[in-house]
Design a protein around this motif. Sequence first.
Motif, PDB file in Angstrom:
ATOM      1  N   PHE A  37       0.818  -1.210   0.000  1.00  0.00           N
ATOM      2  CA  PHE A  37       0.000   0.000   0.000  1.00  0.00           C
ATOM      3  C   PHE A  37       0.842   1.245   0.000  1.00  0.00           C
ATOM      4  N   LEU A  47       1.912   5.751  12.281  1.00  0.00           N
ATOM      5  CA  LEU A  47       1.520   7.104  11.916  1.00  0.00           C
ATOM      6  C   LEU A  47       1.699   7.353  10.425  1.00  0.00           C
ATOM      7  N   LEU A  96       1.662   5.176   8.103  1.00  0.00           N
ATOM      8  CA  LEU A  96       0.633   4.400   7.408  1.00  0.00           C
ATOM      9  C   LEU A  96      -0.667   5.186   7.374  1.00  0.00           C
ATOM     10  N   MET A  97      -1.020   5.750   8.526  1.00  0.00           N
ATOM     11  CA  MET A  97      -2.262   6.495   8.568  1.00  0.00           C
ATOM     12  C   MET A  97      -2.192   7.703   7.643  1.00  0.00           C
ATOM     13  N   ILE A 153      -2.501   6.632   4.022  1.00  0.00           N
ATOM     14  CA  ILE A 153      -3.815   6.218   3.576  1.00  0.00           C
ATOM     15  C   ILE A 153      -4.790   7.385   3.560  1.00  0.00           C
ATOM     16  N   ILE A 154      -4.544   8.367   4.424  1.00  0.00           N
ATOM     17  CA  ILE A 154      -5.449   9.511   4.413  1.00  0.00           C
ATOM     18  C   ILE A 154      -5.184  10.385   3.196  1.00  0.00           C
ATOM     19  N   PHE A 155      -3.926  10.658   2.965  1.00  0.00           N
ATOM     20  CA  PHE A 155      -3.614  11.612   1.906  1.00  0.00           C
ATOM     21  C   PHE A 155      -3.205  10.989   0.579  1.00  0.00           C
ATOM     22  N   PRO A 157      -4.108   7.563  -0.716  1.00  0.00           N
ATOM     23  CA  PRO A 157      -4.628   6.203  -0.614  1.00  0.00           C
ATOM     24  C   PRO A 157      -4.214   5.287  -1.750  1.00  0.00           C
ATOM     25  N   GLU A 158      -3.669   5.879  -2.829  1.00  0.00           N
ATOM     26  CA  GLU A 158      -3.211   5.007  -3.908  1.00  0.00           C
ATOM     27  C   GLU A 158      -1.738   4.687  -3.753  1.00  0.00           C
TER      28      GLU A 158
END
Lengths: 327, 290, 406
Positions: free
Chosen positions: A252, A293, A295-296, A299-301, A303-304
Amino acid sequence: MMKKLKSGDPKLIVPTVVIAFLFLFPLMKPSIYFLSFLFTLFTYIALSESWNLIGGYAGYLSFGHVAFFGVGAYTTALLLIHFGLSPFYTCFFGGILAAILAAIFGYPCLRLRGGYFAIASFCMALAMPVITRNLDITGAATGLWMSMLPFNIFTNRMIFYEVMLTIALIVVLVVRHIEGTKLGLGLKAIGEDEETAEIVGINTTKLKMTAFVASAFVAGIVGGIYAYYRTYIHPSIVFDVFMTLIIVYMAFFGGCKSWWGPVIGAAVITIVNEALTAFLGMPGELARIVFGLTLMLVIIFMPEGIIFFIRKRRAPKKGGFASQPKV
Amino acid sequence: MPSSVEIGQAILSGLLLGGAYAVLSAGFSLTWGVTKVINLSHTVFALVGSYIAFWLLRFLGVEPILSLVIIIPLLFLCGLAMHGIIKQTAKRAKEITPASLVLTFGLFIVTENILLITCKADPRLITTSYSGKALFLDKVALPISSLISFALAAVTIAALYLFLHYTYTGKAVQAVWQDKAGAMLSGIDTSRVTAITYGVALASAGVGGVCMGLIYAIDPTIHLSWLIFIFLVTVLGGVGSIIGAAIAGLLMGLVIGLTGAFLPYAWVNLVLFISLIILLLVRPQGLFQR
Amino acid sequence: MNWSNKRVMKWLMLVCALALLVPLAVVGCTKPSPPSEEPIVIGGSLPLTGVFAETAKWIEKGYRYWAEDINAKGGLLGRPVELIIYDDASSVEKAVTLLEKAITVDKVDLLLGGYPGTACVAQMPVAEKYGMAYISMGGHMPSFEQGYKYSFGSPPLMGQWWAEGLGPYLETLPKEERPKSAAIITMNNVIGESCRESIVNWMNKLDISILVDEYYDLPLASADALVSKCKESGAEAMFANGFLADGALTVRSMKALKYNPKLLFQSVGCLVPAWVEELGEDANYVFSGTGLHHKLPYPEVQRLNAVAKEKWDIDYAPDYFLFGCCWMQTLQCGVEGAGSLDNTAIKDYLHTHEISLIHGKFTFDEKGLPPSYTYLTQVLNGEVELVWPPEVASTKAVYPKPAWAE
């Protein structure tokens, strides 16, 4: 469509140089620590890349990848212990067993959508250590010992380094190739919108099974080699929950829609982790907080994944076909 | 062949345990149903609740039940904060469910490691004045802490149910769940409602954590096995259904208890994992899904 | 893949290549600065947190005290000793990577033993690969049967010898008084398995039937189900074959469920002060085994008791503290005997000479083990007493076990 790259094309030179350098690196007599570290890196590249076939392209988040890894590990360990066969050959058998497990599990479970498949695959990964920990044939809670290669430690590490580098390279090249084939495009279509893909005539079941089984096969081989590197395996080592989660994360992070993504993801994560813990002496927990952190944030900003994030910034906006990821 | 006393013990211990699982799962199920977010960090927050109860007991001698006075509001606020984060994610992600899996996974890693740093990895026991004492029903023992845990769980589940069905906000939550567009049209502030859902869910997780802590030993990594349990309960009970979570929780406690009586203890978890896989294949909507 | 934007791809590839290669080249080929001339560095890992932490932290204290002691007496081979002890958080995987790190990155001169059983099993092959002496508690026979030359158990606490103290003691009891049946619950790891072997052997030898024989994973969340099974079986002897936390949970459960066997044996963990702290009255009458004990009538042991009193205000040195000292002492004997830090010379010396430890003289066979032995202990009045063999016993055992206090 991917254009065929002509030889002499500048785009080929950089990767070739890098790869050649990596193969020749041991000749520079680096410290054993680096050989071991890179071995781990190549392991994760191979695992993440193979996972990406089913997880990234097709969007079936499998949290069970480590199950295949562990199956491969136990297979080579047992074959070495009981029949004296070298894991460098039997790892393929480990891959086959892992592939069989994937087929058995995948046949009913690939029908599950979204979060359900993730959960089911996670259960499979959790079931494996319970089984191996309680059966005598797999060494139960004691684990299994494998004999070491009869070379000095440097040669030993060098052999594993080269082998895993080769495996990782092959896996990456194969996935890169697949990306342009019908299989790859079909998987991506499934990832975009499975119902539409089916309507359009794509045999989603066949493609999903192929991807899942293939990714398991690779993981099994990697596990088989890894076991020999470790020479002592135990359910908590080869069926490590964190490993299965981190493989997903790596893909990811780098960007799960391209063959580059897992490589970048694995490289960045492993290097950063090592830098944090080994060189800055950050305790493992703090390093993992940093992971969590990032990772978060990713994925928030993004996500691709990082790759697409960078590309979107750089590439001029072109209208048209679904080659642009949807915002 | 286990004796009737063993079976009786297994059943009763299982049911008492099931209560804790039920309340632990209720909030998780609610979040998933209402907002389509699978919150993998639900149990780690429950664990935070357990630790708060543990430390308050250890340093200030506060009874675990009283510590809820702090735990519930604190976790409610955490829920509101989480809602904010999820909203941000939803802006860019194509589909919220897989993104939420990865996001809450990140959150779980962060929280688990914060717990590891602050509370150390040693297993802890919440030792109250009534630990180790039990009531006896004939020959079957009912440990007092388990009874208290069950009572707490029952009250909380009842409260959740009443909230959802008899308060304005609760009904708004249900409305958003059933038909988001419609709810917006009727003037409900869906964002506020969703935030409250998260708050309530995490607050109930805190209660769940205290319940679990009364029965089990806790350590910073145990939330992972709790997570598996609540998945099972949620899927079995039907995503989004409080009643479903309650009944499924009890059922699962029963299964764990009885399996332990008939099979070697070490295989109980395996039975659970396989059951979950089969359940997902056969009836993913569970017993009570709306 | 959209190849049309060549510049982007090229830029990207260059960045990645640099990101990979530059740090590698810089750090990989820079020769690390040679270890300082002065201190001898001894490194390894211990579970300073996690399920094994309670007992492990005493091992750490043992190591550190001995290092202090050596330094106060002029050092090892005239050089000060420095310890690097990583926390492997009771995880086998970490224990392995941290040991490798100590060897390859920190380039320690000598190794210190990790936690007996689980970590040792995994660390011994690592030490063997790098040709470094590894002295620890071992804890597990199969790991000593792998043909490792560099590992020593000094003393070891072989799971397979665990009931060597209990067995002979039971033999001294008249047959009618001995427990007729046993229930065994075992933690699912190498230590548990090896102790169980010993327990089962003795049960068979003494004709005590085994009615319950279950495994459980650590950490144990609740002991009720298992204890209920044991109680229902009516077993007269209960073997809580686990560690501190699960042992404590088991005792609590036994009390709550009113299970009163004639004999209670707990494998590891009831020998540290935390056992009594956690359980109070209920901590008593539990049997266990050990390879070292603070009541052993040897001057060195008594000296260490005094040290413990002075440093931590406890009446005696916990066994794990003594173990830590012992392993350091063995390493010291090996180094001084070989006269160098060459690990091969050290291991050869240890294999061929008798050394003096705090509790007697020891020799090691080709497996790295001394001849087998275990003492039987029992917690009485909040203290861990030695009850067998008679030559070293500090008091008589209490049997059968009185019922739980209210």
